[in-house]
Design a protein around this motif. Structure first.
Motif, PDB file in Angstrom:
ATOM      1  N   MET A   1       0.842  -1.198   0.000  1.00  0.00           N
ATOM      2  CA  MET A   1       0.000   0.000   0.000  1.00  0.00           C
ATOM      3  C   MET A   1       0.879   1.251   0.000  1.00  0.00           C
ATOM      4  O   MET A   1       1.917   1.276   0.628  1.00  0.00           O
ATOM      5  CB  MET A   1      -0.891  -0.028   1.253  1.00  0.00           C
ATOM      6  N   GLU A   2       0.370   2.279  -0.684  1.00  0.00           N
ATOM      7  CA  GLU A   2       1.206   3.459  -0.901  1.00  0.00           C
ATOM      8  C   GLU A   2       0.615   4.712  -0.282  1.00  0.00           C
ATOM      9  O   GLU A   2      -0.602   4.910  -0.347  1.00  0.00           O
ATOM     10  CB  GLU A   2       1.398   3.666  -2.407  1.00  0.00           C
ATOM     11  N   TYR A   3       1.476   5.523   0.299  1.00  0.00           N
ATOM     12  CA  TYR A   3       1.049   6.825   0.841  1.00  0.00           C
ATOM     13  C   TYR A   3       2.129   7.890   0.643  1.00  0.00           C
ATOM     14  O   TYR A   3       2.524   8.537   1.588  1.00  0.00           O
ATOM     15  CB  TYR A   3       0.668   6.695   2.325  1.00  0.00           C
TER      16      TYR A   3
ATOM     17  N   VAL B   1       9.517  -1.647  -4.907  1.00  0.00           N
ATOM     18  CA  VAL B   1       9.675  -0.717  -6.033  1.00  0.00           C
ATOM     19  C   VAL B   1       8.303  -0.178  -6.465  1.00  0.00           C
ATOM     20  O   VAL B   1       8.136   1.018  -6.707  1.00  0.00           O
ATOM     21  CB  VAL B   1      10.391  -1.430  -7.206  1.00  0.00           C
ATOM     22  N   HIS B   2       7.333  -1.063  -6.518  1.00  0.00           N
ATOM     23  CA  HIS B   2       5.998  -0.641  -6.959  1.00  0.00           C
ATOM     24  C   HIS B   2       5.405   0.400  -6.007  1.00  0.00           C
ATOM     25  O   HIS B   2       4.973   1.481  -6.446  1.00  0.00           O
ATOM     26  CB  HIS B   2       5.071  -1.851  -7.060  1.00  0.00           C
ATOM     27  N   GLU B   3       5.401   0.075  -4.733  1.00  0.00           N
ATOM     28  CA  GLU B   3       4.751   0.992  -3.790  1.00  0.00           C
ATOM     29  C   GLU B   3       5.506   2.301  -3.680  1.00  0.00           C
ATOM     30  O   GLU B   3       4.914   3.356  -3.535  1.00  0.00           O
ATOM     31  CB  GLU B   3       4.583   0.337  -2.417  1.00  0.00           C
ATOM     32  N   PHE B   4       6.825   2.234  -3.766  1.00  0.00           N
ATOM     33  CA  PHE B   4       7.573   3.489  -3.754  1.00  0.00           C
ATOM     34  C   PHE B   4       7.194   4.342  -4.961  1.00  0.00           C
ATOM     35  O   PHE B   4       6.979   5.554  -4.857  1.00  0.00           O
ATOM     36  CB  PHE B   4       9.094   3.236  -3.759  1.00  0.00           C
ATOM     37  N   GLY B   5       7.103   3.714  -6.113  1.00  0.00           N
ATOM     38  CA  GLY B   5       6.819   4.433  -7.357  1.00  0.00           C
ATOM     39  C   GLY B   5       5.539   5.247  -7.291  1.00  0.00           C
ATOM     40  O   GLY B   5       5.425   6.303  -7.935  1.00  0.00           O
ATOM     41  N   HIS B   6       4.597   4.794  -6.505  1.00  0.00           N
ATOM     42  CA  HIS B   6       3.340   5.532  -6.371  1.00  0.00           C
ATOM     43  C   HIS B   6       3.554   6.958  -5.884  1.00  0.00           C
ATOM     44  O   HIS B   6       2.724   7.835  -6.143  1.00  0.00           O
ATOM     45  CB  HIS B   6       2.396   4.805  -5.406  1.00  0.00           C
ATOM     46  N   ALA B   7       4.652   7.182  -5.168  1.00  0.00           N
ATOM     47  CA  ALA B   7       4.924   8.534  -4.670  1.00  0.00           C
ATOM     48  C   ALA B   7       4.871   9.539  -5.822  1.00  0.00           C
ATOM     49  O   ALA B   7       4.460  10.691  -5.652  1.00  0.00           O
ATOM     50  CB  ALA B   7       6.287   8.574  -3.991  1.00  0.00           C
TER      51      ALA B   7
ATOM     52  N   ASP C   1      -2.292   6.216 -12.545  1.00  0.00           N
ATOM     53  CA  ASP C   1      -1.516   5.881 -11.353  1.00  0.00           C
ATOM     54  C   ASP C   1      -0.957   4.456 -11.470  1.00  0.00           C
ATOM     55  O   ASP C   1       0.241   4.265 -11.666  1.00  0.00           O
ATOM     56  CB  ASP C   1      -2.409   6.021 -10.109  1.00  0.00           C
ATOM     57  N   GLU C   2      -1.830   3.466 -11.395  1.00  0.00           N
ATOM     58  CA  GLU C   2      -1.359   2.080 -11.364  1.00  0.00           C
ATOM     59  C   GLU C   2      -0.647   1.673 -12.655  1.00  0.00           C
ATOM     60  O   GLU C   2       0.322   0.932 -12.623  1.00  0.00           O
ATOM     61  CB  GLU C   2      -2.530   1.124 -11.099  1.00  0.00           C
ATOM     62  N   GLY C   3      -1.144   2.145 -13.771  1.00  0.00           N
ATOM     63  CA  GLY C   3      -0.564   1.752 -15.049  1.00  0.00           C
ATOM     64  C   GLY C   3       0.823   2.342 -15.256  1.00  0.00           C
ATOM     65  O   GLY C   3       1.772   1.637 -15.602  1.00  0.00           O
ATOM     66  N   PHE C   4       0.940   3.663 -15.032  1.00  0.00           N
ATOM     67  CA  PHE C   4       2.246   4.310 -15.172  1.00  0.00           C
ATOM     68  C   PHE C   4       3.228   3.723 -14.166  1.00  0.00           C
ATOM     69  O   PHE C   4       4.394   3.472 -14.474  1.00  0.00           O
ATOM     70  CB  PHE C   4       2.127   5.829 -14.962  1.00  0.00           C
ATOM     71  N   ASN C   5       2.709   3.494 -12.963  1.00  0.00           N
ATOM     72  CA  ASN C   5       3.580   2.954 -11.926  1.00  0.00           C
ATOM     73  C   ASN C   5       4.013   1.529 -12.248  1.00  0.00           C
ATOM     74  O   ASN C   5       5.153   1.146 -11.994  1.00  0.00           O
ATOM     75  CB  ASN C   5       2.857   3.013 -10.573  1.00  0.00           C
ATOM     76  N   SER C   6       3.125   0.758 -12.838  1.00  0.00           N
ATOM     77  CA  SER C   6       3.497  -0.616 -13.211  1.00  0.00           C
ATOM     78  C   SER C   6       4.563  -0.596 -14.314  1.00  0.00           C
ATOM     79  O   SER C   6       5.480  -1.420 -14.317  1.00  0.00           O
ATOM     80  CB  SER C   6       2.281  -1.400 -13.702  1.00  0.00           C
TER      81      SER C   6
ATOM     82  N   SER D   1      -5.925  -1.733 -15.476  1.00  0.00           N
ATOM     83  CA  SER D   1      -5.332  -0.537 -14.888  1.00  0.00           C
ATOM     84  C   SER D   1      -3.872  -0.741 -14.504  1.00  0.00           C
ATOM     85  O   SER D   1      -3.163   0.219 -14.228  1.00  0.00           O
ATOM     86  CB  SER D   1      -6.153  -0.054 -13.687  1.00  0.00           C
ATOM     87  N   TYR D   2      -3.390  -1.979 -14.501  1.00  0.00           N
ATOM     88  CA  TYR D   2      -1.969  -2.235 -14.213  1.00  0.00           C
ATOM     89  C   TYR D   2      -1.255  -2.795 -15.446  1.00  0.00           C
ATOM     90  O   TYR D   2      -0.347  -2.195 -15.987  1.00  0.00           O
ATOM     91  CB  TYR D   2      -1.804  -3.277 -13.101  1.00  0.00           C
ATOM     92  N   GLN D   3      -1.690  -4.008 -15.843  1.00  0.00           N
ATOM     93  CA  GLN D   3      -0.878  -4.772 -16.790  1.00  0.00           C
ATOM     94  C   GLN D   3      -0.963  -4.252 -18.212  1.00  0.00           C
ATOM     95  O   GLN D   3       0.071  -4.001 -18.846  1.00  0.00           O
ATOM     96  CB  GLN D   3      -1.300  -6.251 -16.714  1.00  0.00           C
TER      97      GLN D   3
HETATM   98 ZN   LIG Z   1      -0.099   0.052  -7.111  1.00  0.00          ZN
END
Ligand SMILES: [Zn+2]
Lengths: 346, 660
Positions: B334-336, B360-366, B383-388, B450-452
């Protein structure tokens, strides 16, 4: 005779049984080829004229495997169907062969005629034993994993970390493995008993084998364990040798194929070795036990050994008339045999 | 709420505002517009799993509109009972037989303006997305007056939270607490011109099964009081920590320019710290995961470096990573922005990079939910797509292109390969399009669309425009839109602008068509080489007119070949693709095939035959969902098939031997 003697003696005896080994290997090979052929046709058709298949020569390629499998999703059904046919068939054959294996080892006569005679003579009783032990294994598996299933949730809610969960689950697998090895041991000695006595009394045989295995627990259990674990280091070495081989050239492919088949041959060897060691251990212990308990009735079947044993190390199963004199001769021979073994141990 | 509790409540409320806190700041200049600023004082009762809190919210109306109503998220109420929209959408079984402890809620006991005008009577729960009368995750209040443009309003809340057993990354399990979605958080007012708004309106969605974030930037001063044996971590920087005589400790955290605030507490946490340039990274880990501490730091630093290189330096000086216990795994991943939860397990082999992947994934959400702060409800892919996409780039860059995710016992899987396979192996690839409300995806579709698929769409765009241009697009997008809530349209406009600037007058790639097919459209892409033909050119035969006379010719076949490579398009998506054609002489031709025809033949004539053709030989277009039919050879190498045969045979032989 201890487990290490039985282990090494079993290895030597197996080495003499070349014809049987090659027969067993050939059956494994042919059966697998027959099963794999239609599968290969599907795979060949699936790849068509694609060059993607050549990528697989260079090792694992997830994208190609994924795309191939998602385009050919009936492959799994097909493989399952093949396995559902081939596994019971091979199992049935191996039950048949196990009678032959024990018979050749017992007779020290490593001909295919002896092998098939033994296989035919013991097939039904061995089938009954094998089925009984499969049922027992399933029942024990249900019991052990049933307890695990019933308690895991509670354990989950109290465990402080995944470490204790790991060990908890592991202990169940370990328990089942121990039970399973124990059952397999009894099954092995039951086969020996039935073969040596030419008996069809399965229950009695199981009972006596159970007593035998418990009485010599350390030797029987650890012999089985040793035999079960032997393939692991061999596989490790085999894997180290082969895992960088691409098999991209004809020569490379042939070398890889030969190494693969050598490993399969080793597995077959291991199968026979396992029986040989068990029989080796059993022949000595069982005979000794028979004499000590002076179980006349079962003794009857052994008397033939009195004549055999001077030429052959072990005994044959053919029953003849019981006489006190013959018992004495046999006892004397056995004592010599046991002394010999003890000397060689020193 | 019982009377003694009210008394206690009021006492801390007044004590709180009586204290004159020393102002300490993290940034000299604000990074964002700081529209919603919170001061929260919260007590955690670790026994009855309750929070009691007072909150002062300063909200600035930065639009040109006059506001008379404010809308809020009350997301803890998603876990209030099994009738909430979240519960219904996520098909959860509900309680395990202990609803009192399994469910949780947010209850606002007092709400007033700074002048103490009571606003509670005007508080109304409503459900803008689905009209679910049982959902209490969004509420609105009527202001007694008007909130003029550029004016601010101060709202004082008193609220209590009953924490649920960890669900959707919030709640408690035993003595582990992960406190997210816990305070009344104001929604986003979108004035005309912002994203797609034609006129000003609140954008305040209910809590759904598949999305969490769309909030304002602001500052958070949070004072957390709880028993002193607890270790606390949060998305804020620890400014102060005081113990009182009753065995309670108050932790004061401040965070600036973030969109949400979460915190965690546990007695079992061990603390590890690492400094990377200006960023102090703190890891709260489980004692049994000591061996994995370095892997968390390595993965985080890899991500920090990669983002610094490709987008911008991580601006915050603090970052907290939470490694949840196995029984709190419901809070992992989870990301905050400045705090995220990872997830690891004891003795995790190095060849399995799940810890690295989630870190790496959760950090990227920043960078995406955190600094760009797009609307995850309506455009989850931003969010999820760019971060993935970034997650796969980073893992495959640092841990190997084909080993980024798994490299164990001969099995090798790259992180991008894995993401792509989720979409490529989908039976019904067209069941949704990427651009869709997060709660409107068909069951199981959210993860894929939204991710893959977005990761594949962005990777394919990179393949088409090149890595350099791609990063220029992403950098421009980030720099221009950070702290401003961009939309899909904003990204496409920037992509078009950067591609145009790099086209040097050459016929350019139609980016709008690309996105209309891949993001707004649901079609899939699949090109195939379906045939190769080589025919010797026949010699002239028959009557031919030469210099006015007819003469007969009967020539033998020439030694010239007429060849073609047949390309077919099985999917709806049309893209220019490269085709590598190889000839018997060893000659190679790389063509770009750009046609909307369903079947097309590339024709050649010459002394050599075509032996093979491969579409997208450099795997630049991973959007093509079937790589098997991308190539065709007139002489398929038998060696490969024989190797597969030998390997299958070997494993089958061993397998059947196992059963005897
Ligand atoms: Zn995510």
């Amino acid at each position: 005779m201890n487990l290490f003697n039985a282990y090494s003696q079993g290895f030597k005896e197996t080495g003499k049984n070349l014809r049987v080994l090659f027969l067993l290997f050939a059956v494994n090979f042919v059966l697998a080829i027959l099963a794999i052929k239609p599968l290969m046709n599907l795979i060949t058709k699936g790849f068509g004229n694609s060059l993607a298949v050549t990528e697989l020569l260079h090792g694992f390629n997830y994208t190609i495997i994924n795309d191939f499998l998602s385009q050919n999703n009936h492959l799994f059904t097909f493989i399952t169907a093949i396995l559902l046919v081939i596994i019971p068939l091979y199992w049935l054959l191996s039950v048949f062969f196990s009678g032959g294996i024990l018979h050749t080892l017992n007779r020290n006569s490593y001909t295919l005629t002896t092998f098939f005679n033994g296989a035919v003579a013991n097939f039904l009783r061995f089938l009954a034993v094998s089925l009984t032990f499969i049922i027992l294994q399933v029942l024990f598996a249900l019991a052990v994993f049933g307890i695990l299933g019933a308690t895991i949730e509670n354990f989950f809610s109290t465990a402080s970390s995944e470490i204790s969960i790991f060990w908890y689950v592991f202990s169940f697998f370990l328990s089942f493995s121990i039970i399973s090895l124990f059952l397999q041991s009894i099954s092995d000695y039951t086969k020996c008993y039935l073969m040596l006595n030419a008996s069809n009394n399965i229950l009695k045989a199981i009972w006596r084998s159970l007593v035998f295995v418990i009485k010599h627990f350390l030797n029987t259990f650890f012999l089985k364990l040793l035999l079960s674990l032997t393939p692991l280091p061999v596989f490790y070495i085999w894997y180290k040798i082969t895992h960088d081989m691409e098999g991209a050239t004809w020569l490379g492919l042939i070398v890889l194929f030969v190494l693969q088949q050598i490993f399969v041959f080793f597995r077959v060897y291991m199968h026979v070795w396992s029986y040989a060691s068990v029989l080796e251990f059993y022949s000595h212990r069982f005979l000794l036990a028979e004499f000590n308990s002076i179980d006349k009735k079962s003794f009857t079947n052994w008397n033939n050994a009195a004549t055999d044993i001077s030429e052959e190390k072990k005994v044959s199963a053919a029953p003849i008339q019981e006489t006190q004199k013959e018992e004495d001769v046999y006892m004397q021979k056995m004592d010599e045999e046991i002394n010999k073994t003890n000397e060689s141990k020193v | 709420m019982k009377p003694p509790a009210i008394k206690f409540f009021l006492s801390i409320f007044f004590a709180f505002f009586a204290i004159n806190f020393q102002a300490q700041y993290i940034f000299n200049l604000p990074l964002s517009n700081r529209q919603a600023n919170y001061i929260i004082r919260v007590n955690l009762n670790t026994e009855n799993k309750m929070l009691t809190a007072v909150q002062k919210l300063t909200y600035i109306n930065q639009s040109a509109d006059t506001l008379t109503e404010l809308q809020f998220h009350a997301y803890m109420n998603a876990f209030m009972n099994n009738q909430s929209t979240f519960m219904k959408e996520s098909n959860r079984p509900g309680s395990s037989g202990n609803p009192e402890w399994d469910f949780g809620f947010l209850k606002i006991n007092k709400l007033s303006l700074a002048d103490s005008a009571n606003l509670l009577p005007s508080l109304t729960y409503f459900s803008p997305d689905d009209n679910n009368p049982d959902d209490r995750t969004v509420f609105k209040i009527k202001l007694p007056g008007k909130l003029m443009p550029k004016d601010s309003v101060i709202l004082n809340f008193e609220f209590e939270v009953k924490l649920p057993k960890i669900i959707a990354r919030t709640g408690y399990v035993r003595d582990y607490f992960f406190i997210a979605q816990w305070f009344p958080k104001i929604g986003v007012y979108e004035p005309a011109g912002m994203r797609y708004a034609k006129r000003g309106a609140w954008n305040c969605h209910q809590f759904h099964a598949n999305s969490e974030f769309y909030s304002n930037f602001g500052t958070y001063d949070v004072y957390i009081t709880l028993p002193q044996e607890y270790v606390v971590g949060s998305g804020g920087k620890l400014m102060d920590k005081k113990e009182d005589a009753k065995g309670l400790t108050t932790w004061y955290f401040r965070a600036e320019d973030i969109v949400d605030f979460a915190w965690t507490a546990s007695k079992r946490f061990k603390v590890a710290e690492k400094q990377w340039n200006h960023v102090k990274i703190q890891l709260l880990y489980q004692p049994e995961h000591k061996d994995l501490v370095q892997r968390h730091f390595d993965a985080t630093i890899a991500a920090l470096e990669y983002f610094e290189e490709t987008l911008e330096t991580f601006p915050y000086p603090h970052l907290t990573i939470v490694d949840p216990p196995f029984y709190g795994m419901g809070s992992s991943g989870m990301e905050y922005t400045t705090l995220f939860t990872a997830g690891s397990f004891w003795n995790e082999p190095e060849g399995l990079r799940f810890t690295e992947m989630v870190t790496v994934h959760e950090f990227g959400h920043a960078y995406f939910m955190g600094m760009l702060a797009s609307n995850e409800f309506e455009e989850a892919w931003l969010d999820e797509g760019f971060n993935s996409y970034f997650e796969t780039k980073i893992l495959d860059h640092y841990y190997g292109k084909n080993t980024g995710l798994i490299d164990i016992a001969g099995i090798q899987i790259g992180d991008f390969e894995f993401s792509r396979s989720g979409y490529a192996s989908l039976k019904n690839k067209g069941m949704a399009e990427i651009y869709r409300n997060a709660w409107d995806y068909p069951y199981g579709g959210y993860g894929v669309y939204s991710y893959q698929k977005p990761a594949v769409v962005l990777q394919t765009l990179e393949g088409i425009v090149g890595e350099k241009v791609m990063y220029q697009i992403l950098k421009t997008y980030f720099k221009r839109w950070k702290f401003k809530h961009p939309s899909t349209r904003n990204f496409i406009e920037i992509a078009a602008e950067v591609i145009e600037a790099n086209s040097n007058g050459n016929p350019k790639f139609d980016i709008n068509q690309y996105f209309s097919q891949t993001v707004y459209g649901s079609g899939h892409m699949d090109y195939a080489v379906t045939d190769i033909s080589n025919q010797l050119k026949p010699g002239a035969q028959g009557w031919f007119e030469t210099t006015g006379n007819l003469a007969v010719k009967n020539e033998k076949s020439t030694d010239q070949y007429e060849s073609y490579v047949q390309i077919e398009r099985f999917g709806e998506v049309i893209l220019p693709v490269e085709v590598l054609v190889k000839f018997s002489s060893g000659r190679e031709v790389l063509e770009t095939f750009d046609s909307d025809q369903k079947r097309f033949r590339l024709k050649y004539s010459g002394p050599d035959r075509v032996v093979s053709a491969t579409i997208d030989p450099n795997f630049k277009i991973p959007l093509d969902t079937n790589v098997i039919n991308n190539s065709y050879s007139i002489t398929v190498k038998q060696a490969a098939k024989r190797k597969i045969f030998a390997t299958f045979l070997f494993w089958l032989q061993n397998f059947i031997q196992f059963f005897i």
